[in-house]
Design a protein around this motif. Structure first.
Motif, mmCIF file in Angstrom:
data_model
loop_
_atom_site.group_PDB
_atom_site.id
_atom_site.type_symbol
_atom_site.label_atom_id
_atom_site.label_comp_id
_atom_site.label_asym_id
_atom_site.label_seq_id
_atom_site.Cartn_x
_atom_site.Cartn_y
_atom_site.Cartn_z
ATOM 1 N N LEU A 162 0.833 -1.206 0.000
ATOM 2 C CA LEU A 162 0.000 0.000 0.000
ATOM 3 C C LEU A 162 0.866 1.253 0.000
ATOM 4 N N ARG A 163 1.992 1.198 0.717
ATOM 5 C CA ARG A 163 2.927 2.327 0.716
ATOM 6 C C ARG A 163 3.497 2.552 -0.683
ATOM 7 N N VAL A 164 3.895 1.481 -1.342
ATOM 8 C CA VAL A 164 4.454 1.589 -2.700
ATOM 9 C C VAL A 164 3.400 2.148 -3.651
ATOM 10 N N GLU A 165 2.184 1.647 -3.547
ATOM 11 C CA GLU A 165 1.095 2.130 -4.402
ATOM 12 C C GLU A 165 0.880 3.626 -4.212
ATOM 13 N N ARG A 166 0.846 4.075 -2.946
ATOM 14 C CA ARG A 166 0.658 5.505 -2.657
ATOM 15 C C ARG A 166 1.847 6.322 -3.134
ATOM 16 N N ALA A 167 3.048 5.819 -2.936
ATOM 17 C CA ALA A 167 4.241 6.533 -3.393
ATOM 18 C C ALA A 167 4.215 6.701 -4.912
ATOM 19 N N GLN A 168 3.827 5.647 -5.637
ATOM 20 C CA GLN A 168 3.729 5.752 -7.095
ATOM 21 C C GLN A 168 2.755 6.846 -7.494
ATOM 22 N N SER A 169 1.631 6.897 -6.824
ATOM 23 C CA SER A 169 0.626 7.911 -7.122
ATOM 24 C C SER A 169 1.180 9.313 -6.891
ATOM 25 N N LEU A 170 1.882 9.500 -5.782
ATOM 26 C CA LEU A 170 2.468 10.807 -5.479
ATOM 27 C C LEU A 170 3.588 11.167 -6.446
ATOM 28 N N ILE A 171 4.373 10.193 -6.855
ATOM 29 C CA ILE A 171 5.434 10.440 -7.837
ATOM 30 C C ILE A 171 4.817 10.898 -9.145
ATOM 31 N N ARG A 172 3.746 10.209 -9.566
ATOM 32 C CA ARG A 172 3.082 10.559 -10.827
ATOM 33 C C ARG A 172 2.469 11.956 -10.777
ATOM 34 N N SER A 173 2.012 12.371 -9.603
ATOM 35 C CA SER A 173 1.409 13.701 -9.515
ATOM 36 C C SER A 173 2.445 14.789 -9.771
ATOM 37 N N GLY A 174 3.721 14.482 -9.479
ATOM 38 C CA GLY A 174 4.803 15.422 -9.742
ATOM 39 C C GLY A 174 4.811 16.630 -8.827
ATOM 40 N N GLU A 175 3.996 16.639 -7.777
ATOM 41 C CA GLU A 175 3.880 17.821 -6.924
ATOM 42 C C GLU A 175 4.868 17.829 -5.759
ATOM 43 N N LEU A 176 5.366 16.661 -5.368
ATOM 44 C CA LEU A 176 6.258 16.569 -4.214
ATOM 45 C C LEU A 176 7.606 16.003 -4.612
ATOM 46 N N GLY A 177 8.631 16.398 -3.868
ATOM 47 C CA GLY A 177 9.950 15.809 -4.046
ATOM 48 C C GLY A 177 9.992 14.436 -3.397
ATOM 49 N N LEU A 178 11.030 13.679 -3.690
ATOM 50 C CA LEU A 178 11.124 12.310 -3.212
ATOM 51 C C LEU A 178 11.187 12.228 -1.685
ATOM 52 N N ASP A 179 11.897 13.138 -1.026
ATOM 53 C CA ASP A 179 11.961 13.102 0.436
ATOM 54 C C ASP A 179 10.589 13.358 1.058
ATOM 55 N N ALA A 180 9.824 14.277 0.477
ATOM 56 C CA ALA A 180 8.471 14.564 0.982
ATOM 57 C C ALA A 180 7.549 13.369 0.760
ATOM 58 N N ILE A 181 7.691 12.715 -0.382
ATOM 59 C CA ILE A 181 6.889 11.520 -0.666
ATOM 60 C C ILE A 181 7.254 10.411 0.312
ATOM 61 N N ALA A 182 8.545 10.224 0.544
ATOM 62 C CA ALA A 182 9.002 9.202 1.495
ATOM 63 C C ALA A 182 8.393 9.457 2.867
ATOM 64 N N GLU A 183 8.409 10.698 3.315
ATOM 65 C CA GLU A 183 7.820 11.033 4.619
ATOM 66 C C GLU A 183 6.314 10.759 4.621
ATOM 67 N N GLU A 184 5.645 11.083 3.537
ATOM 68 C CA GLU A 184 4.196 10.882 3.418
ATOM 69 C C GLU A 184 3.816 9.402 3.549
ATOM 70 N N VAL A 185 4.685 8.507 3.077
ATOM 71 C CA VAL A 185 4.380 7.075 3.135
ATOM 72 C C VAL A 185 5.183 6.340 4.215
ATOM 73 N N GLY A 186 5.786 7.104 5.131
ATOM 74 C CA GLY A 186 6.377 6.500 6.318
ATOM 75 C C GLY A 186 7.814 6.040 6.230
ATOM 76 N N TYR A 187 8.575 6.565 5.284
ATOM 77 C CA TYR A 187 9.988 6.207 5.219
ATOM 78 C C TYR A 187 10.837 7.392 5.644
ATOM 79 N N VAL A 188 12.015 7.104 6.177
ATOM 80 C CA VAL A 188 12.873 8.140 6.737
ATOM 81 C C VAL A 188 13.336 9.131 5.678
ATOM 82 N N ASP A 189 13.669 8.614 4.501
ATOM 83 C CA ASP A 189 14.188 9.511 3.468
ATOM 84 C C ASP A 189 13.938 8.940 2.073
ATOM 85 N N GLY A 190 14.242 9.755 1.093
ATOM 86 C CA GLY A 190 14.036 9.364 -0.295
ATOM 87 C C GLY A 190 14.895 8.190 -0.720
ATOM 88 N N ALA A 191 16.081 8.057 -0.145
ATOM 89 C CA ALA A 191 16.968 6.955 -0.530
ATOM 90 C C ALA A 191 16.346 5.612 -0.173
#
Length: 172
Positions: free
Chosen positions: A121-150
């Motif tokens: 579910l986290r991966v699915e949500r991250a894909q959706s946020l990546i596709r929206s193009g509105e957030l950077g990777l670190d912000a997306i990672a935080e949104e789906v519960g990961y420490v950082d974009g890496a």
């Protein structure tokens, strides 16, 4: 040619095959993408389908989750907490069941552990946020519960076989 269960579309010199009930959407988008990636992106948005190579990994568990009351409640609980860490004990307590019962039910209905489903579910949500193009990777990672974009980048590569650049390139 050998059967490849990991792929929905298999283009060959003789043609293209698509498998499963939703394979026709994957095939249609693939054919459109050959002529115009931009048009394929637009069509996929109107269809509410994305451009991942296989929709089965998401459609089937979502359908199965809705078919079982406990798993449906677990999915709702999980989606509301993607930005937090996962605890089997907290999930079970919130659903008024035991951790073992939740574990067994997820395995029986979804074919995966509660943690694996939560990560999906986290991966699915991250894909959706990546596709929206509105957030950077670190912000997306935080949104789906990961420490950082890496960390998220590594997980996407492991799970999807594609990186963030490739996922964003699908939008162009």
């Amino acid at each position: 040619m050998a059967l490849d269960e990991t792929r929905m579309l298999v283009p060959t010199d003789a043609g293209v095959t698509a498998g499963s009930a939703m394979g026709h959407l994957d095939l249609a988008l693939w054919l459109i993408r050959q002529a115009s990636p931009e048009l394929a992106t637009l069509v996929s948005r109107y269809l509410l389908a994305d451009l991942r190579s296989s929709q089965a990994a998401y459609i089937i568990p979502s359908h199965l989750a809705g078919a079982d009351p406990l798993i449906a409640r677990f999915e709702r609980w999980s989606r509301g907490r993607l930005h937090q860490g996962f605890s089997l004990r907290e999930a079970a307590d919130a659903l008024a069941t035991s951790p073992r019962s939740l574990q067994r039910k997820c395995q029986a209905v979804l074919g995966k552990s509660p943690l694996r489903y939560f990560q999906d579910l986290r991966v699915e949500r991250a894909q959706s946020l990546i596709r929206s193009g509105e957030l950077g990777l670190d912000a997306i990672a935080e949104e789906v519960g990961y420490v950082d974009g890496a960390t998220l980048r590594t997980l996407l590569r492991q799970r999807l076989g594609r990186g963030v650049r490739e996922l964003r390139a699908d939008l162009r």
